[in-house]
Design a protein around this motif. Sequence first.
Motif, short mmCIF file in Angstrom:
data_model
loop_
_atom_site.label_atom_id
_atom_site.label_comp_id
_atom_site.label_asym_id
_atom_site.label_seq_id
_atom_site.Cartn_x
_atom_site.Cartn_y
_atom_site.Cartn_z
N THR A 2 0.83 -1.20 0.00
CA THR A 2 0.00 0.00 0.00
C THR A 2 0.87 1.26 0.00
O THR A 2 0.54 2.26 -0.64
CB THR A 2 -0.95 0.01 1.21
OG1 THR A 2 -1.63 -1.25 1.28
CG2 THR A 2 -2.01 1.11 1.10
N LEU A 3 1.96 1.21 0.71
CA LEU A 3 2.86 2.36 0.74
C LEU A 3 3.53 2.56 -0.63
O LEU A 3 3.56 3.67 -1.16
CB LEU A 3 3.93 2.15 1.82
CG LEU A 3 4.91 3.30 2.00
CD1 LEU A 3 4.19 4.55 2.48
CD2 LEU A 3 6.02 2.92 2.97
N VAL A 4 4.04 1.49 -1.20
CA VAL A 4 4.73 1.59 -2.50
C VAL A 4 3.74 1.95 -3.61
O VAL A 4 4.03 2.75 -4.48
CB VAL A 4 5.46 0.27 -2.85
CG1 VAL A 4 6.07 0.33 -4.25
CG2 VAL A 4 6.55 -0.03 -1.83
N GLY A 5 2.55 1.34 -3.57
CA GLY A 5 1.58 1.51 -4.65
C GLY A 5 0.62 2.68 -4.46
O GLY A 5 -0.06 3.07 -5.40
N GLY A 6 0.55 3.21 -3.23
CA GLY A 6 -0.29 4.38 -2.97
C GLY A 6 -1.71 4.04 -2.57
O GLY A 6 -2.11 2.88 -2.50
N LEU A 54 0.77 10.63 -2.56
CA LEU A 54 -0.05 9.80 -1.68
C LEU A 54 -0.90 8.81 -2.50
O LEU A 54 -0.96 7.62 -2.20
CB LEU A 54 -0.96 10.69 -0.83
CG LEU A 54 -1.85 9.97 0.17
CD1 LEU A 54 -1.01 9.26 1.22
CD2 LEU A 54 -2.83 10.93 0.84
N VAL A 55 -1.54 9.32 -3.54
CA VAL A 55 -2.39 8.47 -4.37
C VAL A 55 -1.56 7.44 -5.14
O VAL A 55 -1.93 6.28 -5.25
CB VAL A 55 -3.23 9.31 -5.37
CG1 VAL A 55 -4.03 8.41 -6.30
CG2 VAL A 55 -4.17 10.25 -4.62
N GLY A 56 -0.40 7.88 -5.66
CA GLY A 56 0.42 7.01 -6.52
C GLY A 56 1.44 6.19 -5.78
O GLY A 56 2.00 5.24 -6.33
N GLY A 57 1.72 6.54 -4.51
CA GLY A 57 2.65 5.75 -3.70
C GLY A 57 4.09 6.20 -3.79
O GLY A 57 4.43 7.13 -4.54
N THR A 58 4.94 5.50 -3.04
CA THR A 58 6.35 5.94 -2.95
C THR A 58 7.10 5.79 -4.27
O THR A 58 8.16 6.40 -4.42
CB THR A 58 7.10 5.17 -1.83
OG1 THR A 58 6.96 3.77 -2.05
CG2 THR A 58 6.56 5.54 -0.46
N ILE A 59 6.57 5.01 -5.20
CA ILE A 59 7.24 4.95 -6.52
C ILE A 59 7.18 6.29 -7.23
O ILE A 59 7.86 6.51 -8.22
CB ILE A 59 6.60 3.90 -7.46
CG1 ILE A 59 5.07 3.98 -7.40
CG2 ILE A 59 7.11 2.51 -7.19
CD1 ILE A 59 4.41 3.46 -8.64
#
Lengths: 115, 115, 115, 115, 115, 115
Positions: free
Chosen positions: A90-94, D91-96
Amino acid sequence: MGNLVKEFNDYRSKMNEKLLADNNKIVKRIFNLDTNAYTEGALDVKTKELLGLVASTVLRCDDCVKYHLENCHKEGISKEEMMEAMGIATLVGGTIVIPHLRRAYEFWEELENVE
Amino acid sequence: MGNLVKEFNDYRSKMNEKLLADNNKIVKRIFNLDTNAYTEGALDVKTKELLGLVASTVLRCDDCVKYHLENCHKEGISKEEMMEAMGIATLVGGTIVIPHLRRAYEFWEELENVE
Amino acid sequence: MGNLVKEFNDYRSKMNEKLLADNNKIVKRIFNLDTNAYTEGALDVKTKELLGLVASTVLRCDDCVKYHLENCHKEGISKEEMMEAMGIATLVGGTIVIPHLRRAYEFWEELENVE
Amino acid sequence: MGNLVKEFNDYRSKMNEKLLADNNKIVKRIFNLDTNAYTEGALDVKTKELLGLVASTVLRCDDCVKYHLENCHKEGISKEEMMEAMGIATLVGGTIVIPHLRRAYEFWEELENVE
Amino acid sequence: MGNLVKEFNDYRSKMNEKLLADNNKIVKRIFNLDTNAYTEGALDVKTKELLGLVASTVLRCDDCVKYHLENCHKEGISKEEMMEAMGIATLVGGTIVIPHLRRAYEFWEELENVE
Amino acid sequence: MGNLVKEFNDYRSKMNEKLLADNNKIVKRIFNLDTNAYTEGALDVKTKELLGLVASTVLRCDDCVKYHLENCHKEGISKEEMMEAMGIATLVGGTIVIPHLRRAYEFWEELENVE
């Protein structure tokens, strides 16, 4: 077995059989690779299933998530371990992952209720 | 240190500092979460870094892949373990992952040459 | 040969050799499948290369686009045919495809100048 | 003008001219739509450019991000407003999204230094 | 007509009518382009529909897949040709494409049963 | 309340409660950030909700689209404004966004009928 689990497995089995009977060589080999990739190697099966789960989650494929959740559950992965993996996803993908997280959590509850 | 590794780390550090100095609350908290998510919990650090690596690879983010490769290397993950994780990522994410696999492999070689 | 073309092919060959020498079974088999999938079958090679090109373009993988552009060019696909395929890819994938279209067009020009 | 800004604009202009001269009807019309979509309507230009920026960021297209950052800057959007939009995107798209955020921030700094 | 096919077409027609009646200029023009892009040009309609099918599949849009499957079927594309295209899509897009392949195969069967 | 709206909200609330009760720290903090990111700052709530809507649409997350449509509606955003934002999303994200646009339009109609 929970309804969600049974429905998913029934449809998946029925259609996989048809796809394999269709005899397209590329598709058959990809199915075959998919089985091999998660067998024990330098990494153990548990770790590999968690990798498959996280990959499926960040790519937001509900059916792939269900498939790996079921395997994770069979491998004895705990809910806490599963949730740590899903937290990373969830963190990586948002936040767009959150609806998939909701459905994954519901599916996991059914897997646990089956026992 | 290898050129690729040093260049990546220098740019990353320089810009992260600027972003954190900028004081946007949401961005700062996401950076903070990113540090917390990979600490030991129900899953160990090694497993979590592999999860981060595979998530980054299937989402095809070269810089994220480099970041997790570096952490995997620090955690003592072997080349064989790394490649099994990347094999799963390539299977799940498809052949479009291959160019990222090439760059990941090159980066890993530099990480090993640093020692 | 154009610079872009030569650079792309040199790096690609060098790293593919290393990846295949690494002996990860899953990666090797995916490379093998990648060769088989574009050989003549019910669909001819030209059509399959266009399919590979469009798939790579909508997934926005510059290196995959280059690889298929080179094969399309070898198969005698005309610039007009290539551009119709890329037009469909830009429509389906949206304006975020445009930067990849710019780089694809530049690469195609180099492929034509090689002759 | 900053180097990053000038390089981006020069390459973009050169290749767009070639693409429009190529005369593929679908591509030309998409370019045309792209100009129309961001003109004042029920929503003002500032809001529309922020929408274009966030869409480009979550889809992780660096060149599209640069293009909209430049337009945002021309429209008088402040750094704080830009960063709030980018915070939502991260936030929506994530850490990538973070590596793209780093490059966006660097590009914005060059845009500000041009004045 | 098969249930899946009829349901899909009914909902699609109903909502497309509403969207076109809404009179948003950008949306209307994109719908218009979508019709033009698949007409005969340097490439024939059959090839273009296969390109649309593969683009939709790797981007994992079930409704877009259904739409192009229906057009492919109307154009006389054989099941074997369709499956070769889908095999390329599964290889390029990875195993996350498989659930979409299952649904596509089921839809194709209904299209064939309609005759 | 419309059926689609009520069903969506009921399932969302039920599962969010379970996820928050689960006590995974990363997931809880992401939920918390998600609330903070859309509050008034340099940009007003209306603009932020439109940004969330467009981000969700180009990433093709139906549930996220519904969530932001509902907030947009509460904030008094007009159908014309919503459609201009969705037009930009469809242009940037391509025709694969259209099926999500159809479902979004249907959901908006239910939101309006609730009044």
